[in-house]
Design a protein around this motif. Structure first.
Motif, PDB file in Angstrom:
ATOM      1  N   PRO A  14       0.568  -1.071   0.360  1.00  0.00           N
ATOM      2  CA  PRO A  14      -0.161   0.331   0.303  1.00  0.00           C
ATOM      3  C   PRO A  14       0.466   1.301   0.165  1.00  0.00           C
ATOM      4  O   PRO A  14       1.821   1.331   0.509  1.00  0.00           O
ATOM      5  N   PRO A  15       0.577   2.297  -0.694  1.00  0.00           N
ATOM      6  CA  PRO A  15       1.004   3.462  -0.897  1.00  0.00           C
ATOM      7  C   PRO A  15       1.798   4.314   1.185  1.00  0.00           C
ATOM      8  O   PRO A  15       0.673   3.732   2.349  1.00  0.00           O
ATOM      9  N   SER A  16       2.758   4.776   1.357  1.00  0.00           N
ATOM     10  CA  SER A  16       3.139   5.508   2.710  1.00  0.00           C
ATOM     11  C   SER A  16       2.307   5.988   3.436  1.00  0.00           C
ATOM     12  O   SER A  16       2.278   6.340   5.033  1.00  0.00           O
ATOM     13  N   GLY A  17       0.732   6.282   2.666  1.00  0.00           N
ATOM     14  CA  GLY A  17       0.473   8.038   3.187  1.00  0.00           C
ATOM     15  C   GLY A  17      -0.818   8.565   2.138  1.00  0.00           C
ATOM     16  O   GLY A  17      -0.870   8.179   0.539  1.00  0.00           O
ATOM     17  N   THR A  18      -1.102   9.888   2.772  1.00  0.00           N
ATOM     18  CA  THR A  18      -1.958  10.449   1.848  1.00  0.00           C
ATOM     19  C   THR A  18      -1.298  11.505   1.267  1.00  0.00           C
ATOM     20  O   THR A  18      -1.186  12.415   0.122  1.00  0.00           O
ATOM     21  N   GLY A  19       0.536  11.764   1.423  1.00  0.00           N
ATOM     22  CA  GLY A  19       1.008  13.019   1.080  1.00  0.00           C
ATOM     23  C   GLY A  19       2.647  12.668   0.814  1.00  0.00           C
ATOM     24  O   GLY A  19       2.925  11.366   1.565  1.00  0.00           O
ATOM     25  N   CYS A  20       3.401  13.467   0.656  1.00  0.00           N
ATOM     26  CA  CYS A  20       4.717  13.510   0.355  1.00  0.00           C
ATOM     27  C   CYS A  20       4.791  12.702   1.656  1.00  0.00           C
ATOM     28  O   CYS A  20       5.162  13.994   2.748  1.00  0.00           O
ATOM     29  N   GLU A  25       7.734  15.357   6.552  1.00  0.00           N
ATOM     30  CA  GLU A  25       8.177  15.230   7.500  1.00  0.00           C
ATOM     31  C   GLU A  25       9.089  17.333   8.635  1.00  0.00           C
ATOM     32  O   GLU A  25       9.354  17.440   9.492  1.00  0.00           O
ATOM     33  N   THR A  26       8.714  17.202   6.795  1.00  0.00           N
ATOM     34  CA  THR A  26       9.624  18.744   7.809  1.00  0.00           C
ATOM     35  C   THR A  26       8.681  19.593   7.429  1.00  0.00           C
ATOM     36  O   THR A  26       9.147  21.371   7.902  1.00  0.00           O
ATOM     37  N   GLY A  27       7.381  19.343   7.084  1.00  0.00           N
ATOM     38  CA  GLY A  27       6.141  20.988   7.339  1.00  0.00           C
ATOM     39  C   GLY A  27       6.115  21.286   5.846  1.00  0.00           C
ATOM     40  O   GLY A  27       5.473  22.138   5.687  1.00  0.00           O
ATOM     41  N   SER A  28       6.644  20.898   4.888  1.00  0.00           N
ATOM     42  CA  SER A  28       6.589  21.854   3.150  1.00  0.00           C
ATOM     43  C   SER A  28       5.432  21.326   2.660  1.00  0.00           C
ATOM     44  O   SER A  28       4.678  20.753   3.623  1.00  0.00           O
ATOM     45  N   TRP A  29       5.568  21.437   1.504  1.00  0.00           N
ATOM     46  CA  TRP A  29       4.387  21.326   1.060  1.00  0.00           C
ATOM     47  C   TRP A  29       4.743  20.429  -0.756  1.00  0.00           C
ATOM     48  O   TRP A  29       5.975  20.626  -1.419  1.00  0.00           O
ATOM     49  N   TRP A  30       3.501  20.160  -1.283  1.00  0.00           N
ATOM     50  CA  TRP A  30       3.789  20.225  -2.546  1.00  0.00           C
ATOM     51  C   TRP A  30       2.438  20.495  -3.823  1.00  0.00           C
ATOM     52  O   TRP A  30       1.559  20.823  -3.393  1.00  0.00           O
ATOM     53  N   GLY A  43       6.093  10.867  -2.753  1.00  0.00           N
ATOM     54  CA  GLY A  43       6.748  11.616  -2.064  1.00  0.00           C
ATOM     55  C   GLY A  43       6.641  13.021  -3.985  1.00  0.00           C
ATOM     56  O   GLY A  43       5.605  12.570  -4.757  1.00  0.00           O
ATOM     57  N   CYS A  44       6.634  13.913  -3.464  1.00  0.00           N
ATOM     58  CA  CYS A  44       6.540  14.880  -4.478  1.00  0.00           C
ATOM     59  C   CYS A  44       6.490  15.083  -6.118  1.00  0.00           C
ATOM     60  O   CYS A  44       8.129  14.434  -6.147  1.00  0.00           O
ATOM     61  N   CYS A  45       6.320  14.984  -6.457  1.00  0.00           N
ATOM     62  CA  CYS A  45       6.936  15.773  -7.945  1.00  0.00           C
ATOM     63  C   CYS A  45       7.735  16.574  -8.714  1.00  0.00           C
ATOM     64  O   CYS A  45       8.274  17.302  -7.713  1.00  0.00           O
ATOM     65  N   ASP A  46       8.501  15.926  -9.756  1.00  0.00           N
ATOM     66  CA  ASP A  46       9.146  17.463 -10.089  1.00  0.00           C
ATOM     67  C   ASP A  46       8.734  18.969 -10.012  1.00  0.00           C
ATOM     68  O   ASP A  46      10.070  19.642 -10.410  1.00  0.00           O
ATOM     69  N   ASP A  47       7.889  19.267  -9.748  1.00  0.00           N
ATOM     70  CA  ASP A  47       7.299  20.588 -10.404  1.00  0.00           C
ATOM     71  C   ASP A  47       7.324  20.961  -8.536  1.00  0.00           C
ATOM     72  O   ASP A  47       6.889  22.100  -8.290  1.00  0.00           O
ATOM     73  N   THR A  51      10.551  17.666  -4.830  1.00  0.00           N
ATOM     74  CA  THR A  51      10.917  16.700  -6.223  1.00  0.00           C
ATOM     75  C   THR A  51      11.312  15.222  -5.097  1.00  0.00           C
ATOM     76  O   THR A  51      12.202  14.330  -6.085  1.00  0.00           O
ATOM     77  N   HIS A  52      10.930  15.495  -4.244  1.00  0.00           N
ATOM     78  CA  HIS A  52      10.936  14.139  -3.631  1.00  0.00           C
ATOM     79  C   HIS A  52      10.634  12.438  -4.169  1.00  0.00           C
ATOM     80  O   HIS A  52      11.889  11.378  -3.902  1.00  0.00           O
ATOM     81  N   ALA A  53       9.787  12.390  -5.302  1.00  0.00           N
ATOM     82  CA  ALA A  53       9.456  11.204  -6.056  1.00  0.00           C
ATOM     83  C   ALA A  53      11.000  11.361  -6.692  1.00  0.00           C
ATOM     84  O   ALA A  53      11.929   9.445  -6.352  1.00  0.00           O
ATOM     85  N   SER A  54      11.408  11.875  -6.897  1.00  0.00           N
ATOM     86  CA  SER A  54      13.000  11.509  -7.877  1.00  0.00           C
ATOM     87  C   SER A  54      13.816  11.037  -7.178  1.00  0.00           C
ATOM     88  O   SER A  54      14.946  10.591  -7.365  1.00  0.00           O
ATOM     89  N   LYS A  55      13.920  11.705  -5.595  1.00  0.00           N
ATOM     90  CA  LYS A  55      15.231  11.722  -5.452  1.00  0.00           C
ATOM     91  C   LYS A  55      14.700  10.250  -4.079  1.00  0.00           C
ATOM     92  O   LYS A  55      16.451   9.425  -4.391  1.00  0.00           O
TER      93      LYS A  55
END
Length: 120
Positions: A14-20, A25-30, A43-47, A51-55
């Protein structure tokens, strides 16, 4: 299915959750979310700023992601830099439809467009 190998997709995870995961963990946004087809990492997209998905793909060697946006079912292979096909994954297949894009709403700054434009 395209050339991705069975080890790159685990339909039972299953997915790790509903958000990046890292933005959470860092309080950021996507902007948009992507799901690792091997381990379920969201993870968040390259836009997005981070860019956590790519990382994640680079750090783990997990090459294939699926969109985690409602109504989108495409897969992307970072290794080949191409869209690919894939099987049905374990639910949920997307973040909740009431979750804002970008999100989460309470963390998205008023100048989010300017922040994204400045990083390009």
């Amino acid at each position: 299915m395209s050339d991705h190998g069975n080890s790159s997709i685990d339909t039972s995870v299953p997915p790790s959750g509903t958000g990046c995961l890292e933005c959470g963990e860092t309080g950021s946004w996507w902007v948009h979310l992507r799901r690792c087809t091997e381990c379920g990492h969201i993870g968040c997209c390259d836009d997005s700023l981070n860019t956590h998905a790519s990382k994640h793909a680079e750090a783990t060697g997990h090459p294939i992601i699926r969109s985690f946006e409602p109504g989108e079912a495409w897969f992307w292979n970072y290794r080949t830099q191409t869209f690919t096909n894939g099987p049905e994954l374990a639910p949920p297949l997307a973040h909740p439809v009431d979750q804002t894009v970008p999100g989460p709403a309470e963390r998205v700054p008023d100048d989010w467009r300017e922040q994204l434009a400045a990083r390009r």
